[in-house]
Design an enzyme around this catalytic site. Structure first.
Site, PDB file in Angstrom:
ATOM      1  N   ILE A   1      51.516  41.015  44.304  1.00  0.00           N
ATOM      2  CA  ILE A   1      50.507  41.550  45.293  1.00  0.00           C
ATOM      3  C   ILE A   1      49.498  40.428  45.764  1.00  0.00           C
ATOM      4  O   ILE A   1      48.531  40.733  46.236  1.00  0.00           O
ATOM      5  CB  ILE A   1      49.612  42.668  44.353  1.00  0.00           C
ATOM      6  CG1 ILE A   1      49.183  42.015  43.012  1.00  0.00           C
ATOM      7  CG2 ILE A   1      50.164  43.946  44.236  1.00  0.00           C
ATOM      8  CD1 ILE A   1      48.124  42.941  42.412  1.00  0.00           C
TER       9      ILE A   1
ATOM     10  N   MET B   1      48.239  35.907  45.165  1.00  0.00           N
ATOM     11  CA  MET B   1      48.265  34.615  44.548  1.00  0.00           C
ATOM     12  C   MET B   1      46.862  34.166  43.834  1.00  0.00           C
ATOM     13  O   MET B   1      45.915  34.375  44.465  1.00  0.00           O
ATOM     14  CB  MET B   1      48.730  33.353  45.432  1.00  0.00           C
ATOM     15  CG  MET B   1      50.123  33.203  46.033  1.00  0.00           C
ATOM     16  SD  MET B   1      51.157  33.144  44.372  1.00  0.00           S
ATOM     17  CE  MET B   1      50.769  31.401  43.924  1.00  0.00           C
TER      18      MET B   1
ATOM     19  N   GLU C   1      51.260  33.687  40.607  1.00  0.00           N
ATOM     20  CA  GLU C   1      51.407  34.916  41.289  1.00  0.00           C
ATOM     21  C   GLU C   1      50.516  36.114  40.507  1.00  0.00           C
ATOM     22  O   GLU C   1      50.381  35.978  38.993  1.00  0.00           O
ATOM     23  CB  GLU C   1      52.872  35.395  41.227  1.00  0.00           C
ATOM     24  CG  GLU C   1      53.737  34.620  42.343  1.00  0.00           C
ATOM     25  CD  GLU C   1      55.133  34.825  42.100  1.00  0.00           C
ATOM     26  OE1 GLU C   1      55.561  35.298  41.252  1.00  0.00           O
ATOM     27  OE2 GLU C   1      55.948  34.285  43.195  1.00  0.00           O
TER      28      GLU C   1
ATOM     29  N   ASP D   1      29.978  33.255  39.377  1.00  0.00           N
ATOM     30  CA  ASP D   1      30.826  33.647  40.694  1.00  0.00           C
ATOM     31  C   ASP D   1      30.851  35.084  40.993  1.00  0.00           C
ATOM     32  O   ASP D   1      31.977  35.430  41.409  1.00  0.00           O
ATOM     33  CB  ASP D   1      32.229  32.982  40.374  1.00  0.00           C
ATOM     34  CG  ASP D   1      32.712  32.450  41.817  1.00  0.00           C
ATOM     35  OD1 ASP D   1      32.221  32.796  42.937  1.00  0.00           O
ATOM     36  OD2 ASP D   1      34.038  32.345  41.843  1.00  0.00           O
TER      37      ASP D   1
HETATM   38  O1  ACK Z   1      42.408  41.379  47.181  1.00  0.00           O
HETATM   39  P1  ACK Z   1      43.537  41.682  46.553  1.00  0.00           P
HETATM   40  O2  ACK Z   1      44.621  42.650  46.840  1.00  0.00           O
HETATM   41  O3  ACK Z   1      43.119  41.823  44.908  1.00  0.00           O
HETATM   42  O4  ACK Z   1      44.500  40.292  46.278  1.00  0.00           O
HETATM   43  C1  ACK Z   1      43.981  39.508  45.171  1.00  0.00           C
HETATM   44  C2  ACK Z   1      45.116  39.053  44.397  1.00  0.00           C
HETATM   45  O5  ACK Z   1      45.295  40.088  43.307  1.00  0.00           O
HETATM   46  C3  ACK Z   1      44.825  37.674  43.860  1.00  0.00           C
HETATM   47  O6  ACK Z   1      43.880  37.832  42.813  1.00  0.00           O
HETATM   48  C4  ACK Z   1      44.802  41.148  43.405  1.00  0.00           C
HETATM   49  N1  ACK Z   1      44.290  41.462  42.011  1.00  0.00           N
HETATM   50  C5  ACK Z   1      43.789  40.773  40.784  1.00  0.00           C
HETATM   51  N2  ACK Z   1      43.860  41.366  39.851  1.00  0.00           N
HETATM   52  C6  ACK Z   1      44.187  42.623  40.215  1.00  0.00           C
HETATM   53  C7  ACK Z   1      44.290  43.880  39.450  1.00  0.00           C
HETATM   54  N3  ACK Z   1      43.810  43.983  38.225  1.00  0.00           N
HETATM   55  N4  ACK Z   1      44.422  44.981  40.172  1.00  0.00           N
HETATM   56  C8  ACK Z   1      45.053  44.908  41.568  1.00  0.00           C
HETATM   57  N5  ACK Z   1      44.764  43.841  42.178  1.00  0.00           N
HETATM   58  C9  ACK Z   1      44.385  42.765  41.472  1.00  0.00           C
HETATM   59  C10 ACK Z   1      43.277  40.768  44.105  1.00  0.00           C
END
Ligand code: ACK
Length: 917
Positions: A574, A576, A581, A693
């Site tokens: 989903i 980086m 990943e 942050d």
């Molecule tokens: O905006 P996004 O879809 O949400 O893209 C970033 C990507 O992974 C890199 O950080 C997604 N992400 C991170 N942690 C989670 C989580 N717990 N559930 C769903 N998406 C996540 C984040």
């Protein structure tokens, strides 16, 4: 001979030389056949008297036409005198010349008409009075208006009227498959021509006019009403299989409401309402949802609310709870059914009680489709503790000169165990200027020390663990003149006065203390970074920095659970992250149900430091347990790659989510998100954790719009955030300038108060749906503008209260900023009173436009203009920069304008600014 030299028979007479001629020729009886006016066309030749030598005086050039009406078809003799003359017929100029041997014959055609109305038939007669004449033919006829169809009505062949000016009124009859619109009528003129038709017919439903007839609509078409112009194509999602359809049948799964016109497309019931959120405030709940994803092609969606009161038990309904409908005392505002809005306030609920609310969506075809539970969404809530409701009635007994006994019923909704009652009373004349208070555990009290024959006003209120409820409405009782028994005689009015003045003084002192403390700071002075204080506070869990552990693996195993890699099922990538990943997948831990998770992995070839930094995030996250903090499920450290498993947040990060749904949420929903973030941050600050942050990109959103703070770790503020920049100061690392408080940028003073500054920026990001703070200004300009006192303006449609809260978060003096606990309270208050969110700063933009006209007419001073656009606080800064008049601003070139950071910022603040200038 005729014109073509063919011999013909004629009746002739040519006694031109003998005087007094009277020769008659008579026709047979001619039946009238219903005619009223007949036409007689006579063809004849006549010798010009001049062409006959020696006939002067006796020769004639005319003959007479007569008629006689009769019922008798065989009259043998009719007297000359019974004939009526029609006309004397003379030879016409326009006769035809016919060569007959050596002679030229002239064939005349003359037509005469005559009214014949009295008998069944008539005879015609021709009288010669001395001409040289040959009668070639006589044609007798009458005229009709021929059968015709006009306006879908058939008019029969109609014989014209008796007189040349008469009109015969004829009634038409509707053609097959048609019905009368207005009586069809037409007039038949004497010349056999129809006059303009009146009225007419319309094709029946299922038929349309084609070539003057009504033809059935073809399959796939329909006509519902005779007045519809023609057959129309079946509306969407419907069909007609046979000819002559008056309505189209809906396709399977589509429906038509009773009130839907046949021309309307067939529609479907709506899908379930979405994103139902609930905010509990003591014993009321605000429910808000978004409309169904699929409205079924209709615009009459309405909602109804089902309220269930639930007890936890072994029953299988509603997740192991036994639920029954709520009682009729629950209030729903604006209502419980037929709702067209997506927000309901449910009040008068019981305290500490589990409720389930089900929101059903329906539309005009829900009933027709027989759709049920599929179109609903539900939420379960537990109400909070609440103060008791007011006591509703008070009785007085044993009234004497100086006393009475008061008793009352328990409040309708005690909302807990009643600890005590408070009775407040005063002489009616005194109003509430001086009153007495009595407290009792029972539901009655003896009031003594009263003045005789005096009216007293009583109020009673109850107290539970949740505090005092409201006082009852006033109840008045009067003492009497009865001296017996004189209970409590010892308590005299002097005592009463003393106690009352004592209370008064106390009240005065506390009011003064309150005012002074308010004056000092809007938010009661906060110890934003008083770590010492919290350490001293027993019972508060304090966050442990994993870097204080010598062995980082010890920290990780203290705070995070090791997960067996075989229980993780990775599904897709989903995003980086800094270390590798980020995937989504499922986690099944024995004895628990499978859940969706996010999996962060550490890419191969990492250094020791990278491993430590990667795992530090889990060590930090593992210490937190709060609904608005991303939950750590566990880690995989025993095999490679290393993984951190967290709960899965369906909607990803908040900034991208808001940009994707620009303008789609209500203010209450946005405030709900902000409340969640504030609640998570309060928890972190209570644990002494400084995030450093906080930004919308580091908040994750789940499918229920719940926002959770994420992205923990120590080095990441300094390294992995692309917003962080190392180019400006920071010997210690990079800083996300736009989100960071000035003291943290200037000398790395990161505290909960600097997190509050960042929270203000997050508020701005949320209300502006993911806009970049300070737009395209560069970091240097942002720092300078902030230094000069500039602050981000209210985003479009931002409630004034929210912008004020942002400005409070951006106080230069960090001690003046509110705490997360105060922010949380404030947001709760706003959610409870959504009216306060209604006022937005929109009017300022209007004023900007107004200012434009005022400036061009040079009526305003700089100060007035700044005031008009709500920016007077920049006056001094502008003055210090040398701008004291509007003219000095007007003189700026565009280049100079954009090189001055405050002016740049002002430009962004008021988008009309450049135009104004
Ligand atoms: O905006 P996004 O879809 O949400 O893209 C970033 C990507 O992974 C890199 O950080 C997604 N992400 C991170 N942690 C989670 C989580 N717990 N559930 C769903 N998406 C996540 C984040």
């Amino acid at each position: 001979m005729d014109e073509k030299n063919i011999p013909i028979r004629t009746y002739q007479v040519c006694n031109v030389l003998e005087p007094n001629q009277n020769n008659w020729l008579r026709t047979d009886w001619i039946p009238r056949s219903g005619a009223q006016r007949v036409y007689v066309e006579v063809k004849f030749t006549l010798r010009d008297c001049n062409s006959l030598p020696g006939v002067t005086g006796t020769c004639k050039e005319t003959f007479n036409l007569y008629y006689h009406e009769s019922n008798e078809d065989r009259e043998s003799y009719i007297k000359e005198s019974s004939f009526i003359k029609v006309d004397t017929v003379a030879a016409d100029e326009s006769f035809t010349q016919v060569d007959v041997g050596d002679r030229i014959m002239k064939l005349n055609t003359e037509v005469r008409d005559v009214k014949v109305t009295t008998r069944k038939g008539f005879y015609l007669a021709f009288q010669d009075v001395g001409a040289c004449i040959a009668l070639v033919s006589v044609r007798v006829f009458y005229k009709t208006c021929p059968l015709t169809v006009r306006n879908l009505a058939t008019f029969p062949d109609t014989i014209t009227g008796a007189d040349t000016s008469s009109l015969v009124e004829v009634r038409g009859s509707c053609v097959n498959q048609s019905e009368e619109r207005e009586e069809p009528k037409m007039y038949c003129g004497a010349d056999g021509e129809w006059l303009v038709p009146i009225g007419g017919c319309l094709c029946n439903p299922g038929y349309e006019e084609r070539g003057g007839a009504c033809k059935a609509c073809r399959a796939g078409f329909y006509k519902a009403k005779s007045t519809d112009p023609g057959c129309a194509k079946c509306p969407p999602h419907s069909h007609s299989l046979r000819d002559g359809a008056t309505i189209c049948d809906c396709h399977a799964g589509f429906f038509r409401a009773d009130t839907d016109p046949p021309s309307m497309a067939c529609t479907q019931p709506p899908s379930a309402p979405q994103q139902l959120i609930s905010v509990v405030n003591e014993t009321s709940v605000v429910l808000e949802w978004t409309p169904p994803h699929r409205l079924g092609g209709r615009s009459d969606t309405s909602y109804s609310l089902e309220c269930l009161i639930c007890q936890t038990g072994s029953h299988s309904h509603t997740g192991g709870r036994f639920c029954a409908p709520c009682g009729s005392d629950v209030l729903f505002s604006p209502g419980q059914t037929g709702l067209t809005t997506t927000r309901v306030v449910v009040s008068e609920l019981r305290a500490h009680t589990h409720y389930t609310f089900i929101v059903h969506a329906r539309n005009g075809v829900s009933q027709a489709s027989g759709a049920g539970a599929a179109q609903s969404v539900s939420v379960s809530v537990t109400t909070n503790q609440a103060a008791p409701s007011p006591v509703s009635s008070i009785q007085a007994t044993d009234v004497t000169r100086h006393s009475l006994s008061l008793s009352w019923q328990q409040p309708d909704r005690p909302n807990g165990v009643i600890l005590e009652y408070e009775v407040k009373f005063y002489e009616k004349d005194q109003r509430e200027r001086s009153y007495r208070i009595m407290r009792t555990f029972s539901r009655s009290v003896d009031v003594t020390g009263l003045n005789p024959l005096t009216v007293y006003v009583f109020h009673v209120r109850a107290r539970t663990a949740a505090g005092y409820g409201e006082f009852s409405t006033p109840f008045e009782f009067s003492t009497n003149s009865d001296p017996f028994p004189l209970i409590g005689e010892g308590v005299n009015s002097a005592f009463l006065l003393l106690s009352v003045s004592g209370v008064g003084i106390l009240l005065l002192i506390s009011a003064a203390v309150f005012i002074i403390s308010r004056r000092r700071s809007k938010y009661s002075k906060t110890k934003q970074d008083s770590e010492e204080e919290k350490h001293l506070n027993p019972g508060v869990k304090i966050y442990v920095d994993p870097f204080t552990y010598e062995d980082p693996d010890q920290a990780i195993h203290e705070f995070a659970k090791e997960i067996d890699v075989s229980s993780i099922h990775i599904e897709k990538v989903i995003g980086m992250g800094e270390f590798g990943e980020v995937c989504s997948g499922r986690l099944r831990v024995q004895g628990k149900r499978e859940i969706y998770v996010a999996i962060k992995s550490l890419k191969a070839g990492y250094s020791d430091k990278q491993r430590r930094d990667f795992l530090s995030e889990a060590s930090i996250m593992g210490q937190f347990d709060h609904p608005n903090i991303i939950r750590l499920e566990g880690v995989v450290t025993r095999c490679k790659p290393l993984m951190i498993i967290t709960e899965y947040m369906e909607n990803g990060s908040l900034d991208a989510f808001l940009r994707k749904h620009d303008g789609q949420f209500t203010v209450i929903q946005l405030v709900g998100m902000l409340r969640g973030i504030a609640s998570g941050m309060k928890y972190l600050s209570d644990m002494n954790y400084v995030h450093r942050d906080l930004a919308a990109r580091n908040i994750l959103v789940n499918s229920n719009l719940v926002c959770k703070v994420s992205d923990f770790g120590l080095s990441r503020v300094l390294e992995d955030d692309p917003e962080a920049t190392g180019t400006y100061l920071s010997p210690g690392g990079k800083i996300p300038i736009r989100w960071t408080a000035p003291e943290a940028i200037a000398y790395r003073k990161f505290t909960t108060a600097s997190d509050v500054w960042s929270y203000g920026i997050v508020m701005w990001e949320v209300v502006s749906y993911g806009e970049r703070p300070y737009w395209d200004m560069n970091n240097q300009d942002v720092i300078k503008a902030i230094e000069e006192g500039y602050r981000l303006p209210a985003p479009m449609d931002c409630p004034v209260v929210l912008h004020q809260l942002m400005l409070d978060c951006w106080e230069r003096d960090r001690a003046e900023r509110p705490t997360f606990s105060q922010i949380l309270n404030m947001l709760d208050k706003l959610i409870r009173n959504p009216g306060t969110l209604r006022r937005t700063g929109g009017e300022r933009y209007l004023q900007c436009t107004k200012a434009k006209t005022e400036i061009s007419s040079s009526k305003w001073s700089l100060c007035e203009w700044l005031q008009s656009i709500g920016l007077e606080r920049y006056r001094d800064t502008l003055a210090a920069a040398g701008y004291t008049s509007l003219d000095s601003l007007l003189a700026l070139t565009h280049h100079e304008f954009s090189s001055h950071s405050l002016l740049m910022a002002l430009k962004q603040t008021c988008f009309a600014f450049v135009d104004c200038i």
